[in-house]
Enzyme design. Structure first.
Site, PDB file in Angstrom:
ATOM      1  N   HIS A 103      -9.141  12.794   3.185  1.00 46.76           N
ATOM      2  CA  HIS A 103      -9.473  11.480   2.623  1.00 46.76           C
ATOM      3  C   HIS A 103     -10.610  11.560   1.616  1.00 46.76           C
ATOM      4  O   HIS A 103     -11.252  10.565   1.346  1.00 46.76           O
ATOM      5  CB  HIS A 103      -9.869  10.498   3.746  1.00 46.76           C
ATOM      6  CG  HIS A 103      -8.756  10.165   4.674  1.00 46.76           C
ATOM      7  ND1 HIS A 103      -8.357  10.989   5.689  1.00 46.76           N
ATOM      8  CD2 HIS A 103      -7.938   9.083   4.739  1.00 46.76           C
ATOM      9  CE1 HIS A 103      -7.349  10.440   6.342  1.00 46.76           C
ATOM     10  NE2 HIS A 103      -7.078   9.284   5.797  1.00 46.76           N
ATOM     11  N   PHE A 113      -5.578   6.412  -0.615  1.00 51.55           N
ATOM     12  CA  PHE A 113      -6.431   7.576  -0.821  1.00 51.55           C
ATOM     13  C   PHE A 113      -5.682   8.542  -1.733  1.00 51.55           C
ATOM     14  O   PHE A 113      -4.500   8.806  -1.519  1.00 51.55           O
ATOM     15  CB  PHE A 113      -6.755   8.277   0.503  1.00 51.55           C
ATOM     16  CG  PHE A 113      -7.708   7.507   1.377  1.00 51.55           C
ATOM     17  CD1 PHE A 113      -7.234   6.620   2.328  1.00 51.55           C
ATOM     18  CD2 PHE A 113      -9.078   7.669   1.239  1.00 51.55           C
ATOM     19  CE1 PHE A 113      -8.110   5.904   3.130  1.00 51.55           C
ATOM     20  CE2 PHE A 113      -9.972   6.963   2.037  1.00 51.55           C
ATOM     21  CZ  PHE A 113      -9.486   6.077   2.986  1.00 51.55           C
ATOM     22  N   ALA A 114      -6.380   9.073  -2.728  1.00 49.53           N
ATOM     23  CA  ALA A 114      -5.754  10.022  -3.653  1.00 49.53           C
ATOM     24  C   ALA A 114      -5.100  11.172  -2.902  1.00 49.53           C
ATOM     25  O   ALA A 114      -4.097  11.722  -3.347  1.00 49.53           O
ATOM     26  CB  ALA A 114      -6.797  10.560  -4.625  1.00 49.53           C
ATOM     27  N   ASP A 115      -5.644  11.495  -1.748  1.00 50.36           N
ATOM     28  CA  ASP A 115      -5.115  12.589  -0.934  1.00 50.36           C
ATOM     29  C   ASP A 115      -3.647  12.386  -0.577  1.00 50.36           C
ATOM     30  O   ASP A 115      -2.945  13.346  -0.291  1.00 50.36           O
ATOM     31  CB  ASP A 115      -5.921  12.736   0.363  1.00 50.36           C
ATOM     32  CG  ASP A 115      -7.419  12.670   0.128  1.00 50.36           C
ATOM     33  OD1 ASP A 115      -8.105  13.677   0.302  1.00 50.36           O
ATOM     34  OD2 ASP A 115      -7.904  11.579  -0.245  1.00 50.36           O
ATOM     35  N   PHE A 116      -3.201  11.127  -0.541  1.00 46.57           N
ATOM     36  CA  PHE A 116      -1.830  10.830  -0.141  1.00 46.57           C
ATOM     37  C   PHE A 116      -0.841  10.965  -1.296  1.00 46.57           C
ATOM     38  O   PHE A 116       0.331  10.634  -1.143  1.00 46.57           O
ATOM     39  CB  PHE A 116      -1.713   9.410   0.429  1.00 46.57           C
ATOM     40  CG  PHE A 116      -2.632   9.126   1.588  1.00 46.57           C
ATOM     41  CD1 PHE A 116      -2.974   7.823   1.899  1.00 46.57           C
ATOM     42  CD2 PHE A 116      -3.159  10.141   2.367  1.00 46.57           C
ATOM     43  CE1 PHE A 116      -3.822   7.538   2.971  1.00 46.57           C
ATOM     44  CE2 PHE A 116      -4.002   9.871   3.437  1.00 46.57           C
ATOM     45  CZ  PHE A 116      -4.338   8.556   3.746  1.00 46.57           C
ATOM     46  N   ILE A 117      -1.303  11.414  -2.430  1.00 43.90           N
ATOM     47  CA  ILE A 117      -0.415  11.502  -3.590  1.00 43.90           C
ATOM     48  C   ILE A 117       0.784  12.383  -3.288  1.00 43.90           C
ATOM     49  O   ILE A 117       1.838  12.229  -3.899  1.00 43.90           O
ATOM     50  CB  ILE A 117      -1.196  11.970  -4.843  1.00 43.90           C
ATOM     51  CG1 ILE A 117      -0.427  11.611  -6.105  1.00 43.90           C
ATOM     52  CG2 ILE A 117      -1.496  13.468  -4.783  1.00 43.90           C
ATOM     53  CD1 ILE A 117      -1.248  11.802  -7.378  1.00 43.90           C
ATOM     54  N   GLU A 175       0.855  -1.168   0.000  1.00 42.32           N
ATOM     55  CA  GLU A 175       0.000   0.000   0.000  1.00 42.32           C
ATOM     56  C   GLU A 175       0.895   1.223   0.000  1.00 42.32           C
ATOM     57  O   GLU A 175       1.895   1.245   0.702  1.00 42.32           O
ATOM     58  CB  GLU A 175      -0.862   0.060   1.264  1.00 42.32           C
ATOM     59  CG  GLU A 175      -1.689  -1.130   1.529  1.00 42.32           C
ATOM     60  CD  GLU A 175      -2.251  -1.088   2.969  1.00 42.32           C
ATOM     61  OE1 GLU A 175      -3.008  -1.980   3.296  1.00 42.32           O
ATOM     62  OE2 GLU A 175      -1.880  -0.203   3.762  1.00 42.32           O
TER      63      GLU A 175
END
Lengths: 292, 67
Positions: free
Chosen positions: A97, A51-55, A29
Site C-alpha cells: 500500500h 492504492f497505486a499498488d493495486f494497478i 472503486e
C-alpha cells in the site's frame, strides 16, 4: 485566494469538469479496467484505484489495451480516460500500500503520467488530464493530501510536459517528484543558509517529461541530483541521470547523484520506513557530494 | 448476505448439527486462539524495534550479484 488541501483541490476539479461536460463521469472503486472501453465510445471517465499498488489488477487493460488503442488502430481511435491513484509511502502502510508505481507506468508508450506535488498543481493538472484525449494516469502522493496551497476557485489548466521551478539557484540542479518535492525544497532552503543555491525542478508530469528544462538547468549548474521515493532499479532517478549523461555530459562537473529508496519493499515498521524513504540527511549529502 | 454466508458461522452450525465437534470444544479452540493473539500482541509490543540495517533483510532468499 482560498487555501485548499490537495484532496479538496482534486475533488473540486472533478466536480467542475463534470458540471462543464456531460461526457465526464467518475467511477470507482478499483474498477478502472472498464474505463478504457467507456473512453473508446466517447465518454471521458475518471476512474479510481484506491492504492497505486493495486494497478496489477487492471494492468492488461491499461498497458495492452488503453495505452495501445490509438497506435494499433492507426490513429482511428482515442482513449480519453483518466485513472487516479493514491501513491507513495510514509504512512506505515507497508509493502502493498506504499508503492509509487508512477515510474513503472512512465515506461509504457501511449500513456501519460502525472505526479502533482501540491494542491495548486493538482487541480490544474487534473483538469488538463480530463481534457486530454490520451489515457492519463494520475498519481496522487497520499501523504500530501492534507497539505494546503492557494488554489483558485475558477477552472484552470496546467500543460503537460512543463516543469515547475520550485526554487532557483546556480550551484546544483535538483529534480524531485511527488512527496520528495516539498522535502527537497526544505533541504534546499537550509542549504541556502550555507551559501549553496539550487534549482529545484518538479517535472509534474513524468510522461511527457520536460527534458528541455532539466537539460538547460544542468548546462548552467553542471551538477545534478535526482530524488524520488521509489527503489533504484529502472526508476526516474536512473532515467533522468541517463538523459543528462547522454545529452549534457560536457556540462557536468561532478558525477550525477541519485537519491532513492533501497532495493526492497516498503517496510511496515515506522523506524524502517524512516530509514527507507529519502530524507533530509540523504538529500543534503547527495547535493553536497556534487560540490565536493 | 455476509452474515448468512460466513464460513466460520456455517462451519460451527454444521458441526453442532452433525455432532462431530462439540460446542465446548469449539469454544475451547476459540479461547486458545484469542489467547495466542493477545500474547502475540504483547510480545510484539515488547520486542526490540528493528534497526535501519535490517531494511533490506529478507528481500530475497539469496541474492548475489557478480561484482
Amino acid at each position: 485566494m482560498p487555501e485548499k488541501t490537495m484532496r479538496d483541490a482534486i475533488n473540486e476539479a472533478l466536480h467542475q469538469a463534470m458540471e462543464q461536460d456531460e461526457s465526464v463521469f467518475v467511477i470507482g472503486e478499483d474498477v478502472a479496467g472498464c474505463s478504457g472501453s467507456a473512453a473508446l465510445v466517447g465518454m471521458r471517465p475518471v476512474a479510481e484505484i484506491m492504492f497505486a499498488d493495486f494497478i496489477g489488477v487492471c494492468m492488461d487493460q491499461i498497458v495492452n489495451q488503453m495505452a495501445k488503442f490509438r497506435y494499433m488502430f492507426g490513429g482511428k481511435s482515442r482513449c480519453p480516460a483518466v485513472i487516479r491513484f493514491s501513491a507513495g509511502g510514509g504512512f506505515s502502510a507497508a509493502g502493498q500500500h506504499s508503492q509509487a508505481m508512477y515510474q513503472v507506468m512512465t515506461s509504457f508508450p501511449g500513456l501519460k503520467v502525472v505526479v502533482p506535488s501540491n494542491a495548486y498543481d493538482a487541480k490544474g493538472l487534473m483538469l488538463s488530464a480530463i481534457q486530454d484525449d490520451d489515457p492519463v494516469l494520475f498519481f496522487e502522493p497520499k501523504i500530501l493530501y492534507q497539505e494546503t496551497a492557494e488554489v483558485p476557485d475558477e477552472m484552470y489548466t496546467i500543460p503537460f510536459g512543463q516543469a515547475n521551478f520550485v526554487r532557483e539557484g546556480d550551484d546544483v540542479t535538483v529534480v524531485a517528484f511527488g512527496q520528495m518535492v516539498p522535502k527537497t525544497a526544505a533541504v534546499i532552503d537550509a542549504l541556502a543558509e550555507e551559501g549553496i543555491s539550487c534549482d529545484l525542478i518538479d517535472p509534474r508530469t513524468t510522461s511527457p517529461l520536460d527534458e528541455g528544462a532539466i537539460l538547460e538547468s544542468v548546462e548552467a549548474t553542471g551538477r545534478l541530483v535526482i530524488v524520488d521515493e521509489a527503489p533504484p532499479r529502472c526508476g526516474l532517478t536512473a532515467d533522468i541521470a541517463g538523459l543528462a549523461a547522454d545529452r549534457a555530459f560536457k556540462s557536468l562537473k561532478a558525477p550525477i547523484k541519485q537519491v532513492c529508496a533501497p532495493h526492497s519493499p516498503t517496510p511496515f515498521s515506522p523506524e524502517l520506513e524512516a530509514a527507507y524513504l529519502p530524507n533530509a540527511e540523504k538529500i543534503t549529502a547527495a547535493i553536497k557530494a556534487t560540490l565536493a | 448476505m455476509r452474515e448468512n454466508h460466513c464460513p466460520l458461522k456455517n462451519f460451527r452450525q454444521r458441526m453442532s448439527e452433525t455432532g462431530e465437534i462439540s460446542e465446548a470444544e469449539l469454544d475451547a479452540i476459540d479461547a486458545e486462539v484469542l489467547a495466542e493473539i493477545d500474547q502475540s500482541v504483547t510480545d510484539a509490543k515488547a520486542a526490540a524495534r528493528p534497526t535501519a540495517e535490517q531494511v533490506t533483510e529478507d528481500v530475497y532468499i539469496q541474492y548475489t550479484a557478480t561484482a
